[in-house]
Design a protein around this motif. Structure first.
Motif, PDB file in Angstrom:
ATOM      1  N   TYR A   1       0.849  -1.185   0.000  1.00 49.48           N
ATOM      2  CA  TYR A   1       0.000   0.000   0.000  1.00 49.48           C
ATOM      3  C   TYR A   1       0.888   1.240   0.000  1.00 49.48           C
ATOM      4  CZ  TYR A   1      -3.510  -3.428   0.957  1.00 49.48           C
ATOM      5  OH  TYR A   1      -4.335  -4.522   0.859  1.00 49.48           O
ATOM      6  N   ARG A   2       0.659   2.103  -0.994  1.00 44.83           N
ATOM      7  CA  ARG A   2       1.458   3.317  -1.155  1.00 44.83           C
ATOM      8  C   ARG A   2       0.706   4.498  -0.560  1.00 44.83           C
ATOM      9  NH1 ARG A   2       2.015   4.864  -7.014  1.00 44.83           N
ATOM     10  NH2 ARG A   2      -0.021   5.772  -6.615  1.00 44.83           N
ATOM     11  N   ALA A   3       1.348   5.152   0.416  1.00 45.23           N
ATOM     12  CA  ALA A   3       0.823   6.396   0.970  1.00 45.23           C
ATOM     13  C   ALA A   3       1.492   7.524   0.204  1.00 45.23           C
ATOM     14  CB  ALA A   3       1.158   6.500   2.455  1.00 45.23           C
TER      15      ALA A   3
ATOM     16  N   GLY B   1       5.524   6.603   1.571  1.00 42.53           N
ATOM     17  CA  GLY B   1       5.996   5.319   2.068  1.00 42.53           C
ATOM     18  C   GLY B   1       5.208   4.173   1.477  1.00 42.53           C
ATOM     19  N   LEU B   2       5.773   2.979   1.577  1.00 41.45           N
ATOM     20  CA  LEU B   2       5.125   1.747   1.151  1.00 41.45           C
ATOM     21  C   LEU B   2       4.918   0.883   2.383  1.00 41.45           C
ATOM     22  CD1 LEU B   2       7.250   0.947  -2.022  1.00 41.45           C
ATOM     23  CD2 LEU B   2       4.974   1.958  -1.953  1.00 41.45           C
ATOM     24  N   TYR B   3       3.735   0.275   2.499  1.00 42.07           N
ATOM     25  CA  TYR B   3       3.383  -0.472   3.691  1.00 42.07           C
ATOM     26  C   TYR B   3       2.755  -1.807   3.320  1.00 42.07           C
ATOM     27  CZ  TYR B   3       4.239   4.023   5.752  1.00 42.07           C
ATOM     28  OH  TYR B   3       4.838   5.195   6.128  1.00 42.07           O
TER      29      TYR B   3
ATOM     30  N   ARG C   1      -2.997  -1.642   4.560  1.00 44.47           N
ATOM     31  CA  ARG C   1      -3.701  -0.401   4.237  1.00 44.47           C
ATOM     32  C   ARG C   1      -3.748   0.498   5.475  1.00 44.47           C
ATOM     33  NH1 ARG C   1      -7.273   0.394   0.158  1.00 44.47           N
ATOM     34  NH2 ARG C   1      -7.415  -1.842  -0.152  1.00 44.47           N
ATOM     35  N   GLU C   2      -3.951  -0.112   6.651  1.00 44.55           N
ATOM     36  CA  GLU C   2      -4.066   0.650   7.887  1.00 44.55           C
ATOM     37  C   GLU C   2      -2.792   1.431   8.191  1.00 44.55           C
ATOM     38  OE1 GLU C   2      -4.882  -2.634   7.587  1.00 44.55           O
ATOM     39  OE2 GLU C   2      -7.043  -2.275   7.494  1.00 44.55           O
ATOM     40  N   ALA C   3      -1.642   0.823   7.982  1.00 43.52           N
ATOM     41  CA  ALA C   3      -0.375   1.509   8.242  1.00 43.52           C
ATOM     42  C   ALA C   3      -0.180   2.691   7.287  1.00 43.52           C
ATOM     43  CB  ALA C   3       0.791   0.531   8.113  1.00 43.52           C
ATOM     44  N   ALA C   4      -0.533   2.510   6.025  1.00 44.53           N
ATOM     45  CA  ALA C   4      -0.416   3.603   5.052  1.00 44.53           C
ATOM     46  C   ALA C   4      -1.351   4.750   5.424  1.00 44.53           C
ATOM     47  CB  ALA C   4      -0.730   3.090   3.645  1.00 44.53           C
ATOM     48  N   ARG C   5      -2.572   4.401   5.819  1.00 46.67           N
ATOM     49  CA  ARG C   5      -3.529   5.431   6.236  1.00 46.67           C
ATOM     50  C   ARG C   5      -3.043   6.159   7.488  1.00 46.67           C
ATOM     51  NH1 ARG C   5      -9.775   3.429   5.725  1.00 46.67           N
ATOM     52  NH2 ARG C   5      -9.935   3.574   3.456  1.00 46.67           N
ATOM     53  N   GLU C   6      -2.482   5.413   8.415  1.00 48.56           N
ATOM     54  CA  GLU C   6      -1.984   6.016   9.659  1.00 48.56           C
ATOM     55  C   GLU C   6      -0.916   7.071   9.361  1.00 48.56           C
ATOM     56  OE1 GLU C   6       0.287   4.596  13.746  1.00 48.56           O
ATOM     57  OE2 GLU C   6      -0.683   3.096  12.492  1.00 48.56           O
TER      58      GLU C   6
ATOM     59  N   MET D   1      -3.040   3.813  -2.057  1.00 51.76           N
ATOM     60  CA  MET D   1      -3.372   2.980  -3.210  1.00 51.76           C
ATOM     61  C   MET D   1      -2.744   1.603  -3.029  1.00 51.76           C
ATOM     62  SD  MET D   1      -2.356   3.437  -7.202  1.00 51.76           S
ATOM     63  CE  MET D   1      -3.753   4.359  -7.756  1.00 51.76           C
ATOM     64  N   ALA D   2      -3.542   0.570  -3.284  1.00 51.43           N
ATOM     65  CA  ALA D   2      -3.031  -0.799  -3.253  1.00 51.43           C
ATOM     66  C   ALA D   2      -2.274  -1.063  -4.551  1.00 51.43           C
ATOM     67  CB  ALA D   2      -4.182  -1.788  -3.099  1.00 51.43           C
TER      68      ALA D   2
END
Length: 173
Positions: A95-97, A105-107, A110-115, A159-160
């Motif tokens: 998941y790309r924030a 960042g890349l996670y 999804r929750e970590a990217a949103r955080e 984005m996934a």
């Protein structure tokens, strides 16, 4: 989400990627930096795993060979535990924030990217209520901030991204 085992060969392949040849010039350095961070984390975890297996082997020797079996829930040697790897999968989702097309960042979740996005917005716009707008058509989650009735996009998105485990020549056409 599926997992791709990080074999020595796969890690060498990732380290040798030439992202400039497959991405836009402005995006490649950002993704390359994020990839370098992920590889560093893999190296750190591999070292930690090696250390912990060493500790387990030490306890196993002290306990007469029972620690490994108890740890893995069966009769398994350190060598078997070391060589055990999950079967390769077809792809991995990251998941790309990002903020206004700049990758933050890349996670792996999804929750970590949103955080990450939310933390940035809360620092920049204290007191704003934040909410995610999920667009099912393009798979992009957009962060909005609101004061009272006025809600506006913050420019932050999650984005996934599907990362293939291997090259598919038919998909390239």
């Amino acid at each position: 989400m599926t997992e791709t085992p990080m074999t020595t060969e796969r890690l060498a392949e990732i380290r040798s990627l030439d992202l400039l040849s497959v991405m836009q010039f402005s995006v490649a350095p950002v993704v390359s930096g994020a990839l370098a961070d992920l590889i560093a984390e893999i190296d750190r975890l591999a070292a930690q795993r090696k250390f912990l297996l060493g500790q387990l082997a030490k306890r196993d020797a002290e306990s007469g060979g029972e620690a490994v079996g108890r740890f893995f829930g069966g009769e398994q040697s350190i060598a078997e535990a070391e060589s055990a790897r999950p079967a390769p999968s077809e792809s991995l989702t990251v998941y790309r924030a990002s903020h206004d097309s700049i990758v933050m960042g890349l996670y792996t979740t999804r929750e970590a990217a949103r955080e990450h996005c939310e933390a940035y917005v809360r620092r920049e716009i204290p007191g704003a209520a934040v909410d995610w707008i999920e667009d099912e058509d393009d798979g992009v989650d957009e962060l909005a901030a609101a004061f009272g009735e006025d809600e506006r996009s913050t420019g932050h998105t999650v984005m996934a991204l599907e990362v293939a485990a291997r090259y598919d020549s038919e998909a390239d056409e």
